[in-house]
Enzyme design. Structure first.
Site, PDB file in Angstrom:
ATOM      1  N   GLU A 160      -6.115   7.086  -5.564  1.00  0.00           N
ATOM      2  CA  GLU A 160      -5.851   6.947  -4.140  1.00  0.00           C
ATOM      3  C   GLU A 160      -4.876   8.019  -3.662  1.00  0.00           C
ATOM      4  OE1 GLU A 160      -4.638   2.827  -3.514  1.00  0.00           O
ATOM      5  OE2 GLU A 160      -5.831   2.245  -5.255  1.00  0.00           O
TER       6      GLU A 160
ATOM      7  N   GLU B 152      -4.979   0.345   5.626  1.00  0.00           N
ATOM      8  CA  GLU B 152      -4.642  -0.925   4.977  1.00  0.00           C
ATOM      9  C   GLU B 152      -3.247  -1.339   5.429  1.00  0.00           C
ATOM     10  OE1 GLU B 152      -3.808  -2.730   0.466  1.00  0.00           O
ATOM     11  OE2 GLU B 152      -4.554  -0.690   0.713  1.00  0.00           O
TER      12      GLU B 152
END
Length: 422
Positions: A226, A337
């Site tokens: 990520e 997120e």
């Protein structure tokens, strides 16, 4: 006489009680002191492990201290499998089209956006042969739930668009607004990400925008790489927007961490610091700033490389860290997120992206543009059949588009709590 004896007996009993209380308090104080000493020792040992001896230190205007560490002394080499590792200073191959696409992206429309740098650059640079590492402080460790948990995400935080059970997605309190592809084998991904500084309601919540490179199942063996930007008061102690990376090979259980807070990622670049603040950031209906990130798998060595912007190849995750990703990724996700802790029984007001819904468009809503994947021939190309996912579109939403110099893009985000998201 009897009265005196009775009075004396009471006094003796009172003294005995006082003595017992004193002994118990002394025992508690000793236990507390021992516990404090143990924690202090653990903190000191962890700081010593994370903060390597610096060739040079730079005080950033945002309060960070950036240590310039010798390349061979970085945390990656604490890993037993990297003891005799020969550092790969350049990737064997870049994906075809990477430089051309960057040139095209710089002419994006509508509106205009600008490139960003890092705040610590205002006060100095790290010399060749070193890498910049944000210094970890005692307070950083003490904010974590435990020394072991510091620098790690919690289990089950990945968005699972095709889960049949919505409870599986939301039980961790994480919410997402993403675009994704999952019908092929993928060897990397790229995007240009609009940078903002979203407001965070609770210190234990965060807001991030990132690329996920995923392999394996959403159970106990998920592999994930990520990269993106985040605001995380719990991790960094402030509300600055920061560049970050993360990796795990077991669904966030025991392996992996943010940035360079464990051994794994090998950094080769002396100009960009993981976890350092990004400067400047976008403003509503004003100047827009974005960062370009590319993650790809070297076809020869199998390592996963990270590039920031057009010029900065930052380093790589060695192939041996992963099981599924040692071959290829099975899913790519792009998007935002947040943590929704519902601390007061209502949805959090923590913002995602700019804090505004996609319908507001450029200059107001946050975007990902020039979304691409790396295919099996090491070519960058526009992905087919991009799907979207969000748990609660009234809180955070996502809208895709295509065309012009933006290629495949989407706007995403939202304010969290509002009249339609109580």
């Amino acid at each position: 006489m009897a009265m005196e004896m009775q009075s004396g007996g009471k006094m003796m009993g009172f003294l005995v009680i006082l003595l017992v209380l004193f002994i118990e308090m002394a025992a508690l104080t000793t236990a507390s002191r021992n516990s404090f000493s143990t924690q202090t020792l653990e903190v000191q040992n962890q700081l010593k492990l994370l903060n390597k001896p610096a060739v040079k230190s730079i005080k950033s205007p945002d309060g960070d201290i950036i240590d310039c560490i010798k390349l061979s002394h970085q945390p990656a080499f604490d890993h037993p499998m990297l003891k005799n590792h020969k550092i790969q200073m350049t990737p064997n191959f870049h994906p075809e089209g990477v430089f051309g696409e960057n040139k095209v992206a710089s002419k994006m429309k509508p509106g205009s956006s600008r490139n960003v740098t890092q705040m610590w650059h205002l006060n100095g640079r790290c010399p060749e042969g070193t890498i910049p590492i944000r210094r970890t402080r005692k307070d950083d460790l003490l904010r974590a739930s435990s020394i072991k948990a510091f620098g790690k995400k919690r289990h089950k935080t990945i968005p699972q668009p095709k889960s049949a059970d919505p409870d599986i997605i939301t039980q961790s309190g994480h919410q997402h607004a993403i675009a994704y592809v999952d019908e092929d084998k993928y060897y990397g991904a790229k995007a240009t990400i609009n940078v903002w500084e979203p407001k965070i309601q609770q210190p234990n919540e965060f807001s991030l925008s990132q690329i996920w490179i995923l392999g394996g199942s959403f159970g106990e063996d998920l592999n994930s790489i990520e990269a993106g930007w985040q605001v995380s008061p719990d991790l960094y102690g402030d509300n600055h927007t920061r560049l970050f990376t993360y990796w795990t090979s077991d669904a966030y259980q025991a392996t992996g961490c943010y940035n360079l807070l464990c051994s794994g990622f090998i950094q080769i670049n002396n100009e960009i610091a993981m976890g350092a603040s990004i400067y400047p950031v976008s403003s509503y209906h004003d100047s827009q700033y974005d960062i370009s990130l590319l993650v790809w798998k070297d076809p020869k060595e199998g390592n996963w490389w990270l590039q920031f912007g057009n010029s900065y190849v930052l380093g790589y995750w060695p192939a041996f860290l992963f099981s599924y990703l040692s071959d290829s990724a099975s899913m790519i996700e792009w998007g935002g997120e947040v943590v929704n802790s519902e601390s007061d029984g209502q949805h959090t007001s923590t913002q995602m992206g700019s804090g505004h819904f996609p319908k507001e468009g450029f200059g107001k809503s946050s975007y990902f543009k020039n979304i691409q994947i790396v295919d099996g021939s090491n070519n960058l190309r526009v992905p087919k059949d991009i799907a979207t996912f969000t748990e609660q579109s009234n809180c955070y939403d996502v809208q895709t588009g295509k065309g012009g110099n933006w290629g495949s893009y989407f706007y995403y985000g939202g304010p969290g709590r509002n009249a339609k998201c109580p």
